[in-house]
Motif scaffolding. Structure first.
Motif, PDB file in Angstrom:
ATOM      1  N   VAL A  10     104.956  54.396 111.472  1.00  0.00           N
ATOM      2  CA  VAL A  10     104.328  55.689 111.269  1.00  0.00           C
ATOM      3  C   VAL A  10     104.371  56.001 109.775  1.00  0.00           C
ATOM      4  O   VAL A  10     105.451  56.105 109.191  1.00  0.00           O
ATOM      5  CB  VAL A  10     105.059  56.801 112.062  1.00  0.00           C
ATOM      6  CG1 VAL A  10     104.378  58.150 111.841  1.00  0.00           C
ATOM      7  CG2 VAL A  10     105.127  56.453 113.542  1.00  0.00           C
ATOM      8  N   LYS A  59      97.672  62.399 105.553  1.00  0.00           N
ATOM      9  CA  LYS A  59      96.808  62.113 106.694  1.00  0.00           C
ATOM     10  C   LYS A  59      95.465  62.813 106.489  1.00  0.00           C
ATOM     11  O   LYS A  59      95.427  63.974 106.114  1.00  0.00           O
ATOM     12  CB  LYS A  59      97.488  62.606 107.971  1.00  0.00           C
ATOM     13  CG  LYS A  59      96.697  62.293 109.219  1.00  0.00           C
ATOM     14  CD  LYS A  59      97.511  62.701 110.429  1.00  0.00           C
ATOM     15  CE  LYS A  59      96.761  62.433 111.696  1.00  0.00           C
ATOM     16  NZ  LYS A  59      95.538  63.191 111.846  1.00  0.00           N
ATOM     17  N   LYS A  62      91.694  62.110 112.337  1.00  0.00           N
ATOM     18  CA  LYS A  62      92.348  61.885 113.620  1.00  0.00           C
ATOM     19  C   LYS A  62      92.916  60.468 113.677  1.00  0.00           C
ATOM     20  O   LYS A  62      92.306  59.521 113.210  1.00  0.00           O
ATOM     21  CB  LYS A  62      91.311  62.091 114.730  1.00  0.00           C
ATOM     22  CG  LYS A  62      91.796  61.825 116.126  1.00  0.00           C
ATOM     23  CD  LYS A  62      90.649  62.078 117.093  1.00  0.00           C
ATOM     24  CE  LYS A  62      90.702  61.301 118.351  1.00  0.00           C
ATOM     25  NZ  LYS A  62      90.772  59.879 118.295  1.00  0.00           N
ATOM     26  N   ASN A  63      94.114  60.348 114.269  1.00  0.00           N
ATOM     27  CA  ASN A  63      94.734  59.030 114.430  1.00  0.00           C
ATOM     28  C   ASN A  63      93.860  58.120 115.285  1.00  0.00           C
ATOM     29  O   ASN A  63      93.238  58.575 116.239  1.00  0.00           O
ATOM     30  CB  ASN A  63      96.099  59.153 115.120  1.00  0.00           C
ATOM     31  CG  ASN A  63      97.119  59.848 114.284  1.00  0.00           C
ATOM     32  OD1 ASN A  63      96.867  60.284 113.171  1.00  0.00           O
ATOM     33  ND2 ASN A  63      98.309  59.972 114.833  1.00  0.00           N
ATOM     34  N   ARG A  64      93.858  56.839 114.969  1.00  0.00           N
ATOM     35  CA  ARG A  64      93.163  55.853 115.808  1.00  0.00           C
ATOM     36  C   ARG A  64      94.083  55.344 116.904  1.00  0.00           C
ATOM     37  O   ARG A  64      93.653  54.669 117.825  1.00  0.00           O
ATOM     38  CB  ARG A  64      92.689  54.678 114.947  1.00  0.00           C
ATOM     39  CG  ARG A  64      91.785  55.078 113.812  1.00  0.00           C
ATOM     40  CD  ARG A  64      90.318  54.876 113.985  1.00  0.00           C
ATOM     41  NE  ARG A  64      89.852  53.828 114.817  1.00  0.00           N
ATOM     42  CZ  ARG A  64      89.117  52.807 114.422  1.00  0.00           C
ATOM     43  NH1 ARG A  64      88.819  52.651 113.160  1.00  0.00           N
ATOM     44  NH2 ARG A  64      88.673  51.931 115.275  1.00  0.00           N
ATOM     45  N   HIS A  66      97.607  56.779 119.173  1.00  0.00           N
ATOM     46  CA  HIS A  66      98.541  57.877 119.387  1.00  0.00           C
ATOM     47  C   HIS A  66      99.436  57.563 120.573  1.00  0.00           C
ATOM     48  O   HIS A  66      99.156  56.666 121.361  1.00  0.00           O
ATOM     49  CB  HIS A  66      97.816  59.220 119.564  1.00  0.00           C
ATOM     50  CG  HIS A  66      97.089  59.336 120.863  1.00  0.00           C
ATOM     51  ND1 HIS A  66      95.758  59.024 120.989  1.00  0.00           N
ATOM     52  CD2 HIS A  66      97.495  59.732 122.077  1.00  0.00           C
ATOM     53  CE1 HIS A  66      95.383  59.218 122.235  1.00  0.00           C
ATOM     54  NE2 HIS A  66      96.423  59.641 122.918  1.00  0.00           N
ATOM     55  N   THR A 102     100.407  67.995 117.695  1.00  0.00           N
ATOM     56  CA  THR A 102     100.656  67.219 116.484  1.00  0.00           C
ATOM     57  C   THR A 102     102.111  67.412 116.079  1.00  0.00           C
ATOM     58  O   THR A 102     102.718  68.452 116.331  1.00  0.00           O
ATOM     59  CB  THR A 102      99.759  67.633 115.299  1.00  0.00           C
ATOM     60  OG1 THR A 102     100.057  68.971 114.928  1.00  0.00           O
ATOM     61  CG2 THR A 102      98.285  67.478 115.629  1.00  0.00           C
ATOM     62  N   ASN A 107     100.307  64.166 113.009  1.00  0.00           N
ATOM     63  CA  ASN A 107     100.003  63.021 113.876  1.00  0.00           C
ATOM     64  C   ASN A 107      99.870  63.491 115.319  1.00  0.00           C
ATOM     65  O   ASN A 107     100.772  64.123 115.860  1.00  0.00           O
ATOM     66  CB  ASN A 107     101.120  61.974 113.768  1.00  0.00           C
ATOM     67  CG  ASN A 107     101.245  61.444 112.372  1.00  0.00           C
ATOM     68  OD1 ASN A 107     100.317  60.859 111.835  1.00  0.00           O
ATOM     69  ND2 ASN A 107     102.396  61.672 111.761  1.00  0.00           N
ATOM     70  N   GLU A 108      98.731  63.168 115.927  1.00  0.00           N
ATOM     71  CA  GLU A 108      98.462  63.607 117.286  1.00  0.00           C
ATOM     72  C   GLU A 108      99.264  62.794 118.304  1.00  0.00           C
ATOM     73  O   GLU A 108      99.486  61.607 118.132  1.00  0.00           O
ATOM     74  CB  GLU A 108      96.976  63.461 117.624  1.00  0.00           C
ATOM     75  CG  GLU A 108      96.047  64.259 116.754  1.00  0.00           C
ATOM     76  CD  GLU A 108      95.575  63.504 115.516  1.00  0.00           C
ATOM     77  OE1 GLU A 108      94.938  64.131 114.660  1.00  0.00           O
ATOM     78  OE2 GLU A 108      95.844  62.298 115.403  1.00  0.00           O
TER      79      GLU A 108
END
Length: 117
Positions: A10, A59, A62-64, A66, A102, A107-108
């Motif tokens: 992360v 960041k 959106k995270n790719r 999660h 988040t 981070n989602e």
């Protein structure tokens, strides 16, 4: 196959703060608390872990990838995570049975509803 899943990396502006947050959220143990690499695991000898590493950029989107979690009591767990500093997130998911949150660095992750039997 001789492939073992060691950890998820992360990226973090503050690996120690974010690692501590996730350790509290998951009730995991700290196995490495270096300032630039902070690792937590379910137990000292149990994998996979989460390794938080310092990166200079913040960041952006959106995270790719999660994490999804399925607690016994979704509402209680969402309330607990919010009290630790999680925030609700709208990533275009619309009305769903899961709750998207988040962590403190954006981070989602999702808290799923209880599994139907």
């Amino acid at each position: 196959m001789d492939l073992e899943w060691e950890q998820v990396i992360v990226d973090a502006a503050d690996p120690v703060a974010l690692g501590r947050w996730w350790a509290a959220a998951l009730d995991w143990v700290v196995v490495d608390d270096a300032p630039d690499e902070y690792e937590i695991r379910p137990a000292p000898d149990r994998l996979p872990g989460l390794l938080f590493v310092r990166v200079p950029e913040s960041k952006q989107v959106k995270n790719r990838l999660h994490l999804d979690f399925r607690p016994q009591d979704q509402r209680a767990e969402v309330d607990r995570l919010l009290s630790l500093g999680a925030r609700h997130a709208d990533i275009g998911q619309g009305e769903q049975p899961w709750v998207t949150l988040t962590d403190p660095e954006g981070n989602e992750f999702c808290v799923l509803a209880r599994r139907r039997t």
